[in-house]
Write an enzyme that holds these catalytic residues in place. Structure first.
Site, PDB file in Angstrom:
ATOM      1  N   ASP A  28       0.303  -1.885   1.226  1.00 16.29           N
ATOM      2  CA  ASP A  28      -0.760  -2.221   0.275  1.00 16.29           C
ATOM      3  C   ASP A  28      -1.888  -2.987   0.971  1.00 16.29           C
ATOM      4  O   ASP A  28      -1.629  -3.772   1.887  1.00 16.29           O
ATOM      5  CB  ASP A  28      -0.156  -3.074  -0.858  1.00 16.29           C
ATOM      6  CG  ASP A  28      -1.066  -3.123  -2.073  1.00 16.29           C
ATOM      7  OD1 ASP A  28      -2.057  -2.365  -2.129  1.00 16.29           O
ATOM      8  OD2 ASP A  28      -0.799  -3.933  -2.978  1.00 16.29           O
ATOM      9  N   HIS A  45      -7.887   3.525   4.276  1.00 11.94           N
ATOM     10  CA  HIS A  45      -6.727   4.425   4.337  1.00 11.94           C
ATOM     11  C   HIS A  45      -6.586   5.026   5.739  1.00 11.94           C
ATOM     12  O   HIS A  45      -5.477   5.180   6.246  1.00 11.94           O
ATOM     13  CB  HIS A  45      -6.857   5.544   3.294  1.00 11.94           C
ATOM     14  CG  HIS A  45      -6.807   5.035   1.876  1.00 11.94           C
ATOM     15  ND1 HIS A  45      -5.884   4.113   1.447  1.00 11.94           N
ATOM     16  CD2 HIS A  45      -7.566   5.329   0.782  1.00 11.94           C
ATOM     17  CE1 HIS A  45      -6.078   3.850   0.161  1.00 11.94           C
ATOM     18  NE2 HIS A  45      -7.096   4.575  -0.260  1.00 11.94           N
ATOM     19  N   LEU A 139      14.914   8.213  14.883  1.00 13.65           N
ATOM     20  CA  LEU A 139      14.461   7.580  13.635  1.00 13.65           C
ATOM     21  C   LEU A 139      14.415   8.589  12.491  1.00 13.65           C
ATOM     22  O   LEU A 139      13.847   9.677  12.637  1.00 13.65           O
ATOM     23  CB  LEU A 139      13.065   6.985  13.857  1.00 13.65           C
ATOM     24  CG  LEU A 139      12.420   6.346  12.630  1.00 13.65           C
ATOM     25  CD1 LEU A 139      13.138   5.068  12.226  1.00 13.65           C
ATOM     26  CD2 LEU A 139      10.940   6.047  12.889  1.00 13.65           C
TER      27      LEU A 139
HETATM   28  C1  FPP Z   1      -2.357   1.027  -0.932  1.00 20.15           C
HETATM   29  O1  FPP Z   1      -3.523   0.310  -0.626  1.00 20.15           O
HETATM   30  C2  FPP Z   1      -2.275   2.229  -0.115  1.00 20.15           C
HETATM   31  C3  FPP Z   1      -2.126   3.506  -0.576  1.00 20.15           C
HETATM   32  C4  FPP Z   1      -2.011   3.849  -1.998  1.00 20.15           C
HETATM   33  C5  FPP Z   1      -2.103   4.652   0.346  1.00 20.15           C
HETATM   34  C6  FPP Z   1      -1.208   4.530   1.533  1.00 20.15           C
HETATM   35  C7  FPP Z   1      -1.722   5.458   2.558  1.00 20.15           C
HETATM   36  C8  FPP Z   1      -1.821   5.209   3.870  1.00 20.15           C
HETATM   37  C9  FPP Z   1      -1.311   3.978   4.521  1.00 20.15           C
HETATM   38  C10 FPP Z   1      -2.513   6.175   4.736  1.00 20.15           C
HETATM   39  C11 FPP Z   1      -1.818   7.333   5.284  1.00 20.15           C
HETATM   40  C12 FPP Z   1      -0.356   7.439   5.191  1.00 20.15           C
HETATM   41  C13 FPP Z   1       0.378   8.332   5.895  1.00 20.15           C
HETATM   42  C14 FPP Z   1       1.832   8.430   5.643  1.00 20.15           C
HETATM   43  C15 FPP Z   1      -0.226   9.204   6.922  1.00 20.15           C
HETATM   44  P1  FPP Z   1      -4.639   0.158  -1.767  1.00 20.15           P
HETATM   45  O2  FPP Z   1      -5.570   1.279  -1.646  1.00 20.15           O
HETATM   46  O3  FPP Z   1      -3.970   0.008  -3.106  1.00 20.15           O
HETATM   47  O4  FPP Z   1      -5.311  -1.176  -1.325  1.00 20.15           O
HETATM   48  P2  FPP Z   1      -5.954  -2.300  -2.298  1.00 20.15           P
HETATM   49  O5  FPP Z   1      -4.812  -2.890  -3.080  1.00 20.15           O
HETATM   50  O6  FPP Z   1      -6.524  -3.274  -1.326  1.00 20.15           O
HETATM   51  O7  FPP Z   1      -6.975  -1.623  -3.140  1.00 20.15           O
END
Ligand code: FPP
Length: 255
Positions: A28, A45, A139
């Site tokens: 997050d 992201h 893994l």
């Molecule tokens: C949460 O941060 C993150 C996500 C919903 C997406 C997770 C995706 C990635 C880490 C990128 C790619 C992943 C792979 C497996 C290649 P948020 O957007 O909710 O952040 P915020 O709370 O600061 O708004």
């Protein structure tokens, strides 16, 4: 390789948990990381995807056997359409670019979640990646996409209900193992360590059943900044926990 038998559900038990066998992560804070830099959320992201690569390498290096990452929840569809689209594009490009490297590093790649809600192109690439890496015994990497803990339990309930209605299982004979064998993580040990970055203190419909005895670790660090040193802090915190699984501390010390 620190790989337990499928039967050992909670392997890292005892007074000194040492290294976790299974680590589960809610990544997050991508959006806030980007906002703090005046960048669009998708830049967070993208940087988050780099942090995923760093974490996979760091876990493999430490012989952590299982890593489960929450990449997209069943609730994330509620985000603005362009963001959802960008995230899906990021998954496609990771599937195209990274799966071969995972394979050459003996990583087994699997996706957990409801594929019926995903684009056919992504489902196909996921299937190809899973097939390519299916015999790898390094893994064991699970990426949760369109995943929800409630959905996972619902699948298990449906499978049990099917067996009851066809007469191969009596309702009064349903066991905990029947539920576990219907979950998307069937055959895997439950997570020993759960990490959530980004400062929120919730499970957010991740592995609800599987986290019953998992040690929880929360950090304010935003996901794109979660590096090997941050993983080390989480592992150090884990190694100091006493996992009692319902017993008393005195019982564990006597053993
Ligand atoms: C949460 O941060 C993150 C996500 C919903 C997406 C997770 C995706 C990635 C880490 C990128 C790619 C992943 C792979 C497996 C290649 P948020 O957007 O909710 O952040 P915020 O709370 O600061 O708004």
């Amino acid at each position: 390789m620190n790989k337990p038998s499928a039967a050992s559900k909670t392997p890292a038990s005892g007074i000194d948990p040492g290294l976790p066998v299974h680590v589960a992560v809610i990544m997050d804070g991508n959006g806030r990381w980007a906002r703090q830099r005046g960048m669009p959320r998708v830049a967070g992201h993208r940087k988050g995807a780099d942090a995923v690569r760093t974490l996979i390498r760091a876990c493999a290096k430490r012989n952590i056997a299982y890593l489960t990452l929450f990449a997209f929840s069943s609730e994330n569809w509620k985000r603005p359409k362009p963001e959802v689209q960008r995230l899906m594009e990021l998954f496609v490009s990771a599937l195209d670019k990274d799966v071969k490297e995972l394979h050459s590093n003996n990583v087994r790649f699997r996706v957990i979640g409801d594929r019926s809600g995903l684009d056919e192109k992504i489902v196909q690439k996921i299937g190809n990646g899973e097939l390519l890496t299916k015999d790898n015994d390094g893994l064991q990497l699970n990426v949760a996409i369109n995943y929800g803990g409630k959905w996972d339990l619902l699948q298990a309930c449906r499978s049990i209900a099917g067996r009851v209605s066809e007469g191969t299982l009596a309702a009064s004979s349903i066991q905990i193992d029947d539920i576990e064998s219907g979950l998307s993580t069937a055959g895997m040990p439950e997570p020993d360590l759960f990490i959530r970055t980004g400062g929120e203190h919730r499970i957010s419909n991740f592995l609800m059943w599987q986290l019953a005895y998992t040690e929880l670790y929360f950090t304010d660090v935003l996901w794109p900044d979660f590096d090997e040193a941050e993983l080390e802090l989480a592992l150090t915190s884990f190694s100091g926990r006493q996992r009692r699984f319902g017993r008393t501390g005195e019982q564990l010390e006597a053993n």
